[in-house]
Design a protein around this motif. Structure first.
Motif, PDB file in Angstrom:
ATOM      1  N   GLY A 150      -1.172  -1.845   4.154  1.00  0.00           N
ATOM      2  CA  GLY A 150      -1.982  -0.868   3.436  1.00  0.00           C
ATOM      3  C   GLY A 150      -2.214  -1.322   2.003  1.00  0.00           C
ATOM      4  N   GLU A 151      -3.159  -0.685   1.345  1.00  0.00           N
ATOM      5  CA  GLU A 151      -3.519  -1.126  -0.012  1.00  0.00           C
ATOM      6  C   GLU A 151      -2.345  -1.074  -0.975  1.00  0.00           C
ATOM      7  N   SER A 152      -1.520  -0.034  -0.816  1.00  0.00           N
ATOM      8  CA  SER A 152      -0.409   0.111  -1.755  1.00  0.00           C
ATOM      9  C   SER A 152       0.759  -0.790  -1.374  1.00  0.00           C
ATOM     10  N   GLU A 153       0.671  -1.385  -0.230  1.00  0.00           N
ATOM     11  CA  GLU A 153       1.789  -2.212   0.195  1.00  0.00           C
ATOM     12  C   GLU A 153       1.518  -3.672  -0.151  1.00  0.00           C
ATOM     13  N   SER A 154       2.526  -4.315  -0.622  1.00  0.00           N
ATOM     14  CA  SER A 154       2.357  -5.717  -0.959  1.00  0.00           C
ATOM     15  C   SER A 154       2.511  -6.555   0.303  1.00  0.00           C
ATOM     16  N   GLY A 155       1.452  -7.263   0.650  1.00  0.00           N
ATOM     17  CA  GLY A 155       1.491  -8.090   1.842  1.00  0.00           C
ATOM     18  C   GLY A 155       2.602  -9.125   1.772  1.00  0.00           C
ATOM     19  N   LEU A 156       2.815  -9.621   0.553  1.00  0.00           N
ATOM     20  CA  LEU A 156       3.841 -10.645   0.365  1.00  0.00           C
ATOM     21  C   LEU A 156       5.224 -10.132   0.759  1.00  0.00           C
ATOM     22  N   SER A 157       5.436  -8.835   0.540  1.00  0.00           N
ATOM     23  CA  SER A 157       6.764  -8.278   0.821  1.00  0.00           C
ATOM     24  C   SER A 157       7.051  -8.206   2.321  1.00  0.00           C
ATOM     25  N   TYR A 158       6.007  -8.308   3.162  1.00  0.00           N
ATOM     26  CA  TYR A 158       6.256  -8.369   4.601  1.00  0.00           C
ATOM     27  C   TYR A 158       6.722  -9.773   5.000  1.00  0.00           C
ATOM     28  N   LEU A 159       6.258 -10.746   4.218  1.00  0.00           N
ATOM     29  CA  LEU A 159       6.681 -12.116   4.504  1.00  0.00           C
ATOM     30  C   LEU A 159       8.033 -12.389   3.868  1.00  0.00           C
ATOM     31  N   PHE A 160       8.273 -11.777   2.707  1.00  0.00           N
ATOM     32  CA  PHE A 160       9.560 -11.907   2.029  1.00  0.00           C
ATOM     33  C   PHE A 160      10.106 -10.496   1.777  1.00  0.00           C
ATOM     34  N   PRO A 161      10.778  -9.928   2.775  1.00  0.00           N
ATOM     35  CA  PRO A 161      11.207  -8.517   2.671  1.00  0.00           C
ATOM     36  C   PRO A 161      12.094  -8.236   1.453  1.00  0.00           C
ATOM     37  N   LEU A 162      12.693  -9.281   0.878  1.00  0.00           N
ATOM     38  CA  LEU A 162      13.532  -9.070  -0.307  1.00  0.00           C
ATOM     39  C   LEU A 162      12.725  -8.418  -1.430  1.00  0.00           C
ATOM     40  N   LEU A 163      11.448  -8.757  -1.502  1.00  0.00           N
ATOM     41  CA  LEU A 163      10.594  -8.187  -2.545  1.00  0.00           C
ATOM     42  C   LEU A 163      10.448  -6.675  -2.378  1.00  0.00           C
ATOM     43  N   ARG A 164      10.633  -6.195  -1.156  1.00  0.00           N
ATOM     44  CA  ARG A 164      10.512  -4.751  -0.896  1.00  0.00           C
ATOM     45  C   ARG A 164      11.865  -4.059  -0.973  1.00  0.00           C
ATOM     46  N   PHE A 165      12.893  -4.725  -0.463  1.00  0.00           N
ATOM     47  CA  PHE A 165      14.179  -4.041  -0.304  1.00  0.00           C
ATOM     48  C   PHE A 165      15.213  -4.451  -1.360  1.00  0.00           C
ATOM     49  N   HIS A 166      14.777  -5.209  -2.383  1.00  0.00           N
ATOM     50  CA  HIS A 166      15.748  -5.698  -3.374  1.00  0.00           C
ATOM     51  C   HIS A 166      16.531  -4.558  -4.014  1.00  0.00           C
ATOM     52  N   SER A 167      15.880  -3.380  -4.171  1.00  0.00           N
ATOM     53  CA  SER A 167      16.580  -2.297  -4.859  1.00  0.00           C
ATOM     54  C   SER A 167      17.743  -1.760  -4.029  1.00  0.00           C
ATOM     55  N   ARG A 168      17.796  -2.125  -2.743  1.00  0.00           N
ATOM     56  CA  ARG A 168      18.944  -1.712  -1.927  1.00  0.00           C
ATOM     57  C   ARG A 168      20.232  -2.420  -2.355  1.00  0.00           C
ATOM     58  N   ILE A 169      20.101  -3.405  -3.211  1.00  0.00           N
ATOM     59  CA  ILE A 169      21.284  -4.117  -3.703  1.00  0.00           C
ATOM     60  C   ILE A 169      22.237  -3.137  -4.395  1.00  0.00           C
TER      61      ILE A 169
END
Lengths: 341, 486
Positions: A150-169
């Motif tokens: 989706g527009e608000s979703e960063s396509g890159l974060s699907y390839l590198f999920p760390l970019l999406r889930f890093h805050s789970r650290i």
């Protein structure tokens, strides 16, 4: 001196890549304690990596992973199958998963759930993640991301999920470490077992009086592409509608007609199992775990036995006995009886 | 295109690659192309505006030079002032319009307008020889790393390295990369993490008073420092990698023990610009000399001499405030800072007297320094709240609440975790500690870059830390810098 820089930075790049992968594994949701369906897509690679091949591949949304039970298809007809289903899987995602699957194997038939064809809205990020995060990095995945994100979703974060889930650290749990390298199996060849019973209070299929909007043309175009890919790979495409329809997720006769016409024109088999509900023996007071939206194990077993017969009779798909599948069957019945006890 | 974005890093990497494979003579064209691409991404209007502004100032400078060679006269001076006035008017009008219509203000106009003005003034003063090649001049105006938040570099400081086409050495490239990643870390880990909770405290001023105002005061200073200096580090790092040296814009401002020292260490390039092009010309202007003469007659020599200084200082600060924005809070910010600088100047003899009377105070240097630093930190932080609250009355109202809203000092411990989770706050504190440590020990990127192993390890850490502990991702614009608003 320049050589020293090159060596040092090459080492740093390798360590960076390894760390990135490890941290990605660490921070991404494990889908173990909740939303276990998030693991379904990735479970296919356990089969593919050891060279297990299948006669039939089911592809689609929750309707396939809750309605078709590969161990039952094997037990009854010797058909070896896998369900590549995921929650709210869109038709574009189904297309990408099909292409990816065909890279690993060429089954005799691909059974596609048609329910996703009626979706007009793109799936929410949470659902996209349950499909895409499970996929391995491949051209198919890149294609799926560029089509789906989706527009608000960063396509890159699907390839590198760390970019999406890093805050789970900051909120890591014990399961994140426990399942860092491997996760327990949550399905039986893609079938997601649900044993609860919550009967459907009313049979709403007939109650939906609103005239539905026609199936979106872009979805039908994707179906066209799916048919082309199957034809190109010599794989038979079979369309199916699981024997379930509710006021929330209805399957209208207008849509059914569109699919029937399309299938007839293109020589593709289409089975609307809602119409076969009586033949299958579906009883919505006992065969659903959530009030009529999805089938439970009892409904799924009935459906699988019935549909297996169709595959054998109408499409000549049958298999043979194998040790691996006998084990799978045992595991299936073990889990089935565990819950019942 | 923001500085912390995939697009910017892609543009930088492509520029670096092309820059190094292009013959030296034409390397500047790579930078120009990159700058134009950067600017095109900002919109067609912004692109046209910068081209028109560059073209007119380019022509004006050449015209000025021609007239100067011919012996000067009134006409060229008139043309010069009209040119400057036209540029300033367009800038002011666009800035005023931008409050009603979003997106009309061309990207980085506040920064490149200052560059153009300094170029024209320096041409008039015959301190620079105007550039004859328009495209080279366009590169000076639009050089892409500088667009968003400076530093405000003058033509004489930038032109040589911009056009020389010098290829950066391995050490320079590595030190540039370290500086760039250090900037990203400051921005993403500290500034971005603090942005949302501080905005909540500022927006809900009725709920968050007293101790929360002190929290805001302290942490907004940290946020804006890491945001702005982080951005500058990215700009300088990117430029170093291209072989272009840019001056420092910050020099450990929070180590200042006086307000004047602070402003000599904070946003150095802007301070120098206003000093060179506003303060000195104003102080030395004929009208000011007349005022000085009159003031000396009326108030006596010693006091009278100070009047031009006061006027020039206050005017400079007023304009600095207006440069940040045409709003009452920015005007108040400028005037208060000007007043405080003058007060600090006036009080310094008194401090000296105290030291002379109590020589043992000087022996307690550590304590005095600490007091000075804390005083500067809190004064600057308090004035900066004008920017946070956006209203002069609200700012003053909130600034007194820490003195009477005593219940907030216990409430803050209960409510803080809901504003910013404790682990995130700890990460911010650790990062701030690292920033202070690096500043205190004067760690230099080029010193680290001398050792390949140390440099590679530093790059590795600086690449991982922001990815893991930074605030970015869905629903968060990681790249937006506070100073790119001005």
């Amino acid at each position: 001196m320049r050589k020293k820089y090159i060596i040092a930075f090459s080492c740093a790049a390798i360590i960076f890549a390894v760390l990135l992968v490890l941290l990605s594994w660490l921070t991404e949701p494990k889908y173990i304690n909740e939303s276990r369906e998030g693991n379904l897509i990735a479970e296919y690679y356990r089969e593919a990596d050891v060279g297990n091949r299948h006669d039939v591949i089911f592809i689609g949304d929750c309707e396939v992973y809750s309605a078709f039970v590969p161990p039952i298809l094997y037990e009854e007809y010797g058909i070896r199958s896998f369900v590549r289903g995921s929650p709210s899987q869109s038709i574009v995602q189904s297309y990408c998963l099909l292409k990816e699957t065909l890279r690993y194997e060429k089954p005799r038939a691909v059974v596609l759930s048609v329910y996703a064809l009626c979706k007009t809205e793109p799936s929410r990020e949470a659902y996209n993640r349950m499909t895409l995060d499970g996929m391995r990095l491949s051209w198919e995945k890149i294609g799926a991301v560029s089509d789906i994100a989706g527009e608000s979703e960063s396509g890159l974060s699907y390839l590198f999920p760390l970019l999406r889930f890093h805050s789970r650290i900051y909120s890591l749990e014990a399961e994140d470490l426990e399942y860092l390298l491997s996760r327990p199996r949550v399905s039986h060849n893609g079938y997601f077992m649900e044993k609860g019973i919550a009967s459907a209070e009313r049979k709403d299929y007939e109650d939906t009086a609103d005239t539905p909007s026609p199936l979106p043309s872009e979805n039908l175009a994707t179906l066209e592409k799916i048919a082309e890919v199957c034809q190109k790979n010599g794989v038979e495409l079979i369309l199916v509608k699981a024997p379930i329809s509710s006021w929330r997720y209805p399957w209208h006769s207008e849509w059914d007609l569109t699919i029937s016409d399309y299938a007839a024109q293109n020589g593709i088999a289409y089975y609307n199992l809602i119409e076969e509900s009586d033949g299958i023996g579906i009883d919505m007071t006992t065969d659903t775990y959530d009030g009529g939206y999805h089938l439970n194990i009892y409904g799924a077993e009935k459906t699988s036995r019935y549909f297996g017969g169709i595959l054998k009779e109408n499409h000549g798909i049958s298999g043979c006995k194998s040790e691996i599948w006998e084990e799978k069957l045992q595991e299936y019945y073990k889990e089935r009886s565990n819950e019942e006890n | 295109m923001q500085l912390v974005s995939l697009e910017f890093f892609t543009l930088l990497a492509t520029s670096l690659l092309l820059y190094n494979v292009t013959p030296r003579k034409w390397r500047w064209t790579v930078l120009l192309m990159a700058s134009l691409v950067f600017y095109l991404c900002a919109g067609v209007f912004a692109f046209i505006y910068i081209i028109v502004a560059s073209l007119s100032s380019y022509a004006l400078a050449l015209k000025l030079q021609k007239h100067q060679k011919e012996g000067g006269g009134f006409a060229p001076r008139l043309v010069f002032y009209i040119g400057i006035l036209a540029l300033l008017s367009a800038w002011v009008i666009l800035k005023l319009l931008s409050s009603h219509r979003e997106g009309i203000l061309p990207l980085g106009i506040s920064f490149y307008s200052l560059r153009i003005i300094s170029y024209l003034v320096d041409t008039k003063r015959q301190r620079v020889i105007p550039e004859r090649n328009f495209f080279k001049y366009l590169l000076f105006v639009s050089y892409f790393p500088l667009i968003l938040q400076g530093p405000v570099v003058r033509y004489a400081e930038l032109s040589d390295s911009l056009y020389a086409g010098k290829r950066a050495s391995s050490e320079e490239r590595v030190s540039g990369l370290i500086l760039l990643l250090w900037g990203v870390a400051k921005k993403v880990v500290v500034a971005n993490t603090l942005a949302a909770p501080l905005a909540t405290v500022a927006d809900e001023s009725g709920r968050y008073s007293g101790a929360f105002v002190l929290f805001l005061l302290c942490f907004y200073s940290a946020e804006i420092y890491c945001d702005f200096s982080g951005g500058i580090d990215i700009v300088r790092g990117a430029s170093f990698m291209l072989g272009i040296a840019l001056p420092r814009n910050f020099d450990r401002p929070f180590s200042s023990t006086s307000l004047r020292e602070f402003w000599n260490r904070w946003h150095i390039s802007l301070g120098e610009w206003f000093e060179h092009y506003v303060f000195y010309p104003l102080s030395l202007s004929r009208p000011m000399q007349k005022i000085s003469k009159r003031a000396r007659k009326m108030l006596g020599g010693k006091r009278g001499r100070k009047i031009p200084l006061y006027i020039a200082t206050m005017t400079t600060w007023l304009l600095t405030g207006l440069w940040h924005g045409f709003a009452a809070n920015y005007i108040a910010w400028g005037l208060i800072n000007g007043g405080l600088v003058l007060l600090s100047l006036e009080l310094s003899p008194l401090c000296e007297k105290i030291y002379t009377r109590h020589p043992n105070l000087k022996e307690r240097k550590l304590l005095i320094n600490l007091f000075g630093k804390l005083r500067v930190f809190f004064i600057i932080g308090a004035v900066r709240l004008l920017d946070v609250y956006g209203s002069v009355t609200l700012t003053f109202k909130m600034l007194v609440t820490p003195f009477y809203d005593l219940a907030s000092y216990t409430r803050i411990f209960a409510e803080l975790p809901s504003l910013i989770p404790v682990p995130e706050l700890c990460a911010v504190m650790l990062a701030l500690f690292a920033v202070l440590l690096v500043g205190k020990n004067k760690v230099k990127a080029w010193e680290i870059a001398k050792s390949p192993t140390l440099a590679a390890a530093t790059v590795l850490v600086l690449a991982i830390v922001p990815i893991l502990f930074g605030k970015y991702g869905m629903g968060f614009d990681a790249g937006e810098f506070i100073y790119s608003r001005f």
